[in-house]
Design a protein around this motif. Structure first.
Motif, PDB file in Angstrom:
ATOM      1  N   ASP A 179      37.903  31.435  30.165  1.00  0.00           N
ATOM      2  CA  ASP A 179      39.261  31.756  30.611  1.00  0.00           C
ATOM      3  C   ASP A 179      39.303  31.871  32.139  1.00  0.00           C
ATOM      4  O   ASP A 179      38.284  32.107  32.774  1.00  0.00           O
ATOM      5  N   ASP A 180      40.492  31.725  32.692  1.00  0.00           N
ATOM      6  CA  ASP A 180      40.718  31.954  34.127  1.00  0.00           C
ATOM      7  C   ASP A 180      39.792  31.115  35.006  1.00  0.00           C
ATOM      8  O   ASP A 180      39.345  31.569  36.058  1.00  0.00           O
ATOM      9  N   GLU A 236      47.013  26.995  31.760  1.00  0.00           N
ATOM     10  CA  GLU A 236      47.844  28.135  31.361  1.00  0.00           C
ATOM     11  C   GLU A 236      48.878  28.418  32.445  1.00  0.00           C
ATOM     12  O   GLU A 236      48.739  27.993  33.584  1.00  0.00           O
TER      13      GLU A 236
HETATM   14 CA    CA Z   1      43.841  33.300  31.446  1.00  0.00          CA
END
Ligand code: CA
Ligand code: C2E
Ligand code: CA
Ligand code: CA
Length: 273
Positions: A179-180, A236
């Motif tokens: 993620d990220d 995202e």
């Molecule tokens: Ca994220």
């Protein structure tokens, strides 16, 4: 409170005191939240960039606080981490997500992957892998329908037990997403070591991808790298059509963001299916 005069010195400003007492109160309430059944998972669709069809969902926790109303993870996850409650909350999250996948399957819905977020501390749960395995078993759900989103903060620790747990989850067929990505310490070394199924491009990049050449170039590079390594790339925080068009042009695989839907309750989500 008394007006703050020139030259006065406060260790705690009234504002800080208020924040601290609110935290204390939430900390206290958090202990009852699980037994009172106050948590809820919201779901946000991920769409295939080409077809814009729903191909997955991210489960995001919400707390329906009895007096304060709906609280977001940023209001309470850090408190759950401080108190260690995050382990039990995390367990609730994967159990709830598995139950939901089972319900959708039984209702004859077209099945898709559900992603959950894991805190680093959750990896402290004893027999995490075994517990997830038995939960998948109980729900009759194949591991591949579950994805765990982790951030680099987990990997930075370079803890062997933790690495073993990630590998254990992979053996169950559970997919692991980073993620990220692109934010903070992103290291290419992790890509080599972990063989992720998915990279999620951080929303900070997506924010100005249509207006900032550097953001576009970096995104383009990460997508190309993902292709070479056979990793699924999800963007995202896609909020506008221009961003979506850019990402399609760069051949990003999946898109997620307010443009398609904000995170919604199960009943709202089912209307999207
Ligand atoms: Ca994220
Ligand atoms: P995250 O995993 O990076 O999740 C994405 C956040 O961005 C979510 O916030 C989501 O609602 C929000 N978002 C989605 N689309 C857009 C968009 O188009 N624009 C913008 N500006 N934001 C968008 P949320 O739900 O408040 O969650 C915040 C963070 O809390 C998550 O960040 C995740 O790190 C954590 N979190 C959420 N659920 C859980 C959970 O069950 N367990 C744990 N440990 N952490 C969780
Ligand atoms: Ca996430
Ligand atoms: Ca985040």
């Amino acid at each position: 409170t008394k007006e703050r005069g020139k030259g006065d010195f406060y260790i705690f400003t009234p504002d800080m005191l208020e924040k601290a007492s609110k935290s204390l109160r939430l900390q206290h309430d958090l202990y009852q939240a699980l037994s009172n059944n106050e948590f809820e998972l919201f779901y946000q669709p991920k769409v295939n960039a080409k077809s814009e069809k729903i191909c997955g969902a991210e489960a995001l926790i919400r707390w329906n606080h009895p007096t304060l109303g709906m609280l977001y993870p940023d209001d309470f996850i850090y408190l759950a981490e401080e108190s260690g409650l995050i382990v039990r909350i995390g367990e609730w999250v994967y159990q709830e997500a598995c139950k939901q996948v089972k319900k959708w399957k039984e209702a004859g819905k077209e099945i898709f992957k559900v992603s959950i977020n894991f805190s680093t501390l959750q990896f402290l749960q004893k027999d995490l892998v075994g517990r997830i395995a038995s939960f998948l078993d109980e729900s009759g759900i194949e591991g591949k329908w579950l994805e765990v989103e982790i951030t680099e903060s987990i990997l930075i620790q370079n803890d062997q037990e933790l690495v073993d747990k990630i590998e254990g989850l992979k053996k169950l067929g559970v997919q692991i997403a980073l993620d990220d990505f692109g934010k903070g310490y992103s290291s290419l070394d992790y890509l080599r070591k972990f063989n992720f199924s998915t990279l999620k491009l951080d929303k900070d990049f997506i924010k100005d991808i249509h207006t900032n050449r550097e953001s576009e170039d970096i995104t383009s590079f990460i997508i190309a790298l993902g292709k070479r390594l056979n990793i699924n790339i999800v963007a995202e925080g896609v909020e506008c059509e221009e961003q979506a068009q850019k990402l399609k042009k760069l051949e990003c695989n999946e898109l997620q963001g307010f443009l398609f839907s904000k995170p919604v309750s199960v009943s709202e989500f089912e209307k999207l299916l």
